[in-house]
Design a protein around this motif. Structure first.
Motif, mmCIF file in Angstrom:
data_model
loop_
_atom_site.group_PDB
_atom_site.id
_atom_site.type_symbol
_atom_site.label_atom_id
_atom_site.label_comp_id
_atom_site.label_asym_id
_atom_site.label_seq_id
_atom_site.Cartn_x
_atom_site.Cartn_y
_atom_site.Cartn_z
ATOM 1 N N UNK A 1 0.863 -1.110 -0.111
ATOM 2 C CA UNK A 1 0.094 -0.115 -0.030
ATOM 3 C C UNK A 1 0.719 1.383 0.141
ATOM 4 N N UNK A 2 2.073 1.071 0.583
ATOM 5 C CA UNK A 2 2.860 2.296 0.478
ATOM 6 C C UNK A 2 3.236 2.641 2.073
ATOM 7 N N UNK A 3 4.555 2.782 2.470
ATOM 8 C CA UNK A 3 4.843 3.220 3.789
ATOM 9 C C UNK A 3 4.495 4.695 4.107
ATOM 10 N N UNK A 4 4.155 5.441 3.012
ATOM 11 C CA UNK A 4 3.658 6.688 3.389
ATOM 12 C C UNK A 4 2.256 6.892 3.810
ATOM 13 N N UNK B 1 11.812 9.300 4.911
ATOM 14 C CA UNK B 1 13.087 10.284 4.555
ATOM 15 C C UNK B 1 13.841 10.232 3.415
ATOM 16 N N UNK B 2 13.996 8.653 3.403
ATOM 17 C CA UNK B 2 14.908 8.028 2.229
ATOM 18 C C UNK B 2 13.787 7.865 0.922
ATOM 19 N N UNK B 3 12.491 8.162 1.018
ATOM 20 C CA UNK B 3 11.725 7.872 -0.103
ATOM 21 C C UNK B 3 11.642 6.142 -0.348
ATOM 22 N N UNK B 4 11.702 5.351 0.762
ATOM 23 C CA UNK B 4 11.784 3.894 0.490
ATOM 24 C C UNK B 4 10.573 3.525 1.066
ATOM 25 N N UNK B 5 9.169 3.799 0.241
ATOM 26 C CA UNK B 5 8.078 3.601 0.789
ATOM 27 C C UNK B 5 7.241 2.354 0.189
ATOM 28 N N UNK B 6 8.321 1.531 -0.549
ATOM 29 C CA UNK B 6 7.521 0.356 -0.938
ATOM 30 C C UNK B 6 7.678 0.132 -2.466
ATOM 31 N N UNK B 7 6.706 -0.494 -3.061
ATOM 32 C CA UNK B 7 6.789 -1.000 -4.341
ATOM 33 C C UNK B 7 6.514 0.208 -5.386
ATOM 34 N N UNK B 8 5.800 1.340 -5.054
ATOM 35 C CA UNK B 8 5.815 2.186 -5.808
ATOM 36 C C UNK B 8 7.174 3.323 -5.971
ATOM 37 N N UNK C 1 13.202 -5.117 -1.197
ATOM 38 C CA UNK C 1 13.823 -4.587 -2.530
ATOM 39 C C UNK C 1 12.994 -4.944 -3.886
ATOM 40 N N UNK C 2 12.566 -4.300 -4.526
ATOM 41 C CA UNK C 2 11.881 -4.591 -5.859
ATOM 42 C C UNK C 2 12.581 -4.328 -7.190
ATOM 43 N N UNK C 3 13.771 -4.054 -7.058
ATOM 44 C CA UNK C 3 14.477 -3.788 -8.220
ATOM 45 C C UNK C 3 14.539 -5.204 -8.909
#
Length: 343
Positions: A247-250, A279-286, A293-295
């Protein structure tokens, strides 16, 4: 092949482990942890075996397997008096400890392991409250000791939380996990920490459910209905951290801050790791990265796979419905497609 095992203690957990071992293809010797006279032990042994058999027969009646297999499974289980500790523990590759959650009782059980188990045997406590790092001092072989926390009912619940102590040899942990997997269990590793993984999460969830009733937010019936058909179904498919990324960490971050402000309760505030991910912008799949890691991952295929698993969960729960294909504008409403009343 499942190696021979023993269990010091033949109470509720010992009996459950015996069912799981026998069902998974192994032999297990249950050792009575208390001294009893011959007649008292005979009655106790019969009670233990009757409960182990009753549990297996129940699963068979529910369609789990052919009930004709029960006698063969029961032949893999034996119950021994405390005086027979040498024979019960000797030859067992893994010795489980399942005595009451009292340190003195643990010490006595560990002493039996030290005195009678083979030199290369593994000692696995099943404690649900004590830490492996604390209990390690009770055995002279801490390098061959760790905790294996089974969840009730042990026969059916796949998860076993494996918690090594500081001295545990890596190959001991690897061997226990391999045996559990061969039995059809799902071992997970965790450091020695109060509550391990599942009890820590479920304690918070259960307390929050009780607070909802206490505060008059919902009835016990509706709280449990919400858990069964929302919370439980969803998290049987997606792990909690997987769901955050989905869903998103945000979303979690902002929702948690709102809940903390609205209730005045710090327990709802986002943890530092969620704030750091923001802060890092690491909020999930999006964003391509969150807790996972979805890379390089085919996200669309992953989403489709998880949605398929969710549909299967709905079917298993008897909650999946086919689409309603009748036109509501012409069935049972007394209205036409334009909304005018029928004469």
């Amino acid at each position: 092949m499942i190696p021979a095992a023993a269990c010091i203690g033949a109470g509720r957990m010992g009996r459950g482990i015996a069912q799981a071992l026998a069902y998974g293809g192994g032999r297990i010797a249950l050792l009575d942890s208390r001294p009893r006279g011959a007649d008292a032990f005979a009655a106790y042994r019969d009670d233990v075996l009757a409960e182990v058999q009753a549990g297996l027969e129940m699963v068979a009646r529910l369609g789990g397997f052919d009930a004709d297999a029960v006698p063969a499974l029961m032949a893999r289980v034996s119950v021994h008096p405390l005086s027979d500790a040498a024979r019960a523990l000797g030859g067992a590759e893994i010795v489980y400890e399942a005595v009451p959650e009292i340190r003195a009782a643990k010490a006595e059980a560990f002493g039996l392991f030290d005195a009678h188990a083979d030199a290369d045997a593994i000692l696995a406590s099943t404690t649900s409250t004590m830490l492996s790092t604390d209990l390690a001092a009770l055995t002279s072989r801490p390098e061959r000791f760790l905790n294996a926390h089974w969840l009730n009912p042990a026969l059916l619940v796949p998860l076993v939380e494996v918690s090594p102590c500081d001295e545990t040899l890596p190959d001991v942990t690897d061997r226990l996990c391999a045996v559990l997997e061969a039995m059809g269990k799902v071992p997970v590793l965790c450091k020695a920490s109060p509550g391990y993984i599942v009890p820590r999460i479920q304690a918070l969830a259960m307390n929050e459910a009780a607070r909802l009733v206490e505060e008059g937010v919902a009835t016990p019936e509706d709280v449990d209905r919400a858990v069964k058909y929302g919370f439980g179904l969803r998290f049987s498919v997606l792990g909690l951290l997987e769901f955050i990324d989905w869903g998103g960490g945000d979303i979690l971050y902002h929702a948690s801050r709102y809940m903390a402000d609205a209730t005045g309760e710090d327990r709802f505030a986002p943890p530092a790791i969620v704030a750091r991910h923001m802060e890092e912008g690491a909020i999930g799949m999006k964003s391509g990265r969150g807790f996972f890691d979805y890379a390089g991952r085919d996200v669309d295929a992953y989403r489709t796979d998880r949605m398929g698993a969710f549909l299967n969960a709905l079917r298993q729960a008897g909650l999946f419905r086919q689409p309603a294909l009748e036109d509501p504008a012409t069935t049972g409403t007394g209205q036409t497609a334009t909304g005018s009343s029928q004469p």
